[in-house]
Design an enzyme around this catalytic site. Structure first.
Site, PDB file in Angstrom:
ATOM      1  CG  ASP A  46      -2.149   0.584   1.126  1.00  0.00           C
ATOM      2  OD1 ASP A  46      -1.447   2.255   0.694  1.00  0.00           O
ATOM      3  OD2 ASP A  46      -2.974   0.564   1.369  1.00  0.00           O
TER       4      ASP A  46
ATOM      5  CG  ASN B 212     -13.163  -0.633   3.826  1.00  0.00           C
ATOM      6  OD1 ASN B 212     -13.286  -0.939   4.573  1.00  0.00           O
ATOM      7  ND2 ASN B 212     -11.299  -0.424   3.394  1.00  0.00           N
TER       8      ASN B 212
ATOM      9  N   GLY C  49     -15.860   3.417   2.959  1.00  0.00           N
ATOM     10  CA  GLY C  49     -14.400   4.086   2.847  1.00  0.00           C
ATOM     11  C   GLY C  49     -13.791   3.218   1.650  1.00  0.00           C
ATOM     12  CD  GLN C  50     -15.457  -0.485  -3.036  1.00  0.00           C
ATOM     13  OE1 GLN C  50     -16.304  -0.797  -3.069  1.00  0.00           O
ATOM     14  NE2 GLN C  50     -14.585  -0.801  -4.559  1.00  0.00           N
ATOM     15  CB  SER C  51     -10.642   5.686  -1.874  1.00  0.00           C
ATOM     16  OG  SER C  51      -9.671   4.784  -1.482  1.00  0.00           O
TER      17      SER C  51
ATOM     18  CG  HIS D  90      -8.672  -2.900  -3.005  1.00  0.00           C
ATOM     19  ND1 HIS D  90      -9.858  -2.059  -3.631  1.00  0.00           N
ATOM     20  CD2 HIS D  90      -8.621  -2.165  -1.355  1.00  0.00           C
ATOM     21  CE1 HIS D  90     -10.338  -0.677  -3.108  1.00  0.00           C
ATOM     22  NE2 HIS D  90      -8.922  -1.263  -1.955  1.00  0.00           N
TER      23      HIS D  90
ATOM     24  CG  HIS E 278      -7.044  -2.735   2.378  1.00  0.00           C
ATOM     25  ND1 HIS E 278      -5.696  -1.272   2.602  1.00  0.00           N
ATOM     26  CD2 HIS E 278      -8.269  -2.411   2.651  1.00  0.00           C
ATOM     27  CE1 HIS E 278      -6.603  -0.585   1.643  1.00  0.00           C
ATOM     28  NE2 HIS E 278      -8.114  -0.698   1.236  1.00  0.00           N
TER      29      HIS E 278
END
Length: 112
Positions: A30, A85, A91-93, A98, A100
């Site tokens: 990340d 997320n 909180g998924q940006s 994906h 984490h």
């Protein structure tokens, strides 16, 4: 999905600090780690989020978790958290599925 950030990373158009890559997925560190060990695992096929996973995606999702376990073992990690997320409020940006993988410090529950 040429505008998708993670699709572009998976295609090699944007560099990443790779941990693992095969025909189905990519794992990379990340860019903004939240814990001492923080990497992402993504499918190379575009799936927007966990909410968009179908039965047809089961083989690739299973493979992603196999890769997560393999990388954790290679890094000597036994205690870790896997987070995905789903949606902006969660909180998924980046709208590409994906996971984490977080490790290296105590984590409280509930998160947030």
């Amino acid at each position: 999905m040429s505008a998708c950030l993670f699709c572009r990373i998976a295609a090699g158009e944007i560099p990443s600090n790779k941990l693992y890559e095969d025909e189905q997925c990519l794992a990379f560190h990340d860019l903004d780690p939240q814990v001492p060990t923080h990497f992402l695992v993504i499918p190379k096929t575009h799936i927007a989020s966990c909410g968009d996973v179908t039965a047809a995606d089961a083989p690739v999702i299973g493979h992603l978790f196999t890769v997560i376990a393999q990388i954790a073992k290679e890094l000597g990690i036994t205690d870790f958290r896997v987070v995905s997320n789903c949606g902006e409020q969660a909180g998924q940006s980046v709208p590409h599925l994906h996971f984490h993988v977080l490790a290296g410090r105590d984590m409280t529950w509930p998160p947030g």
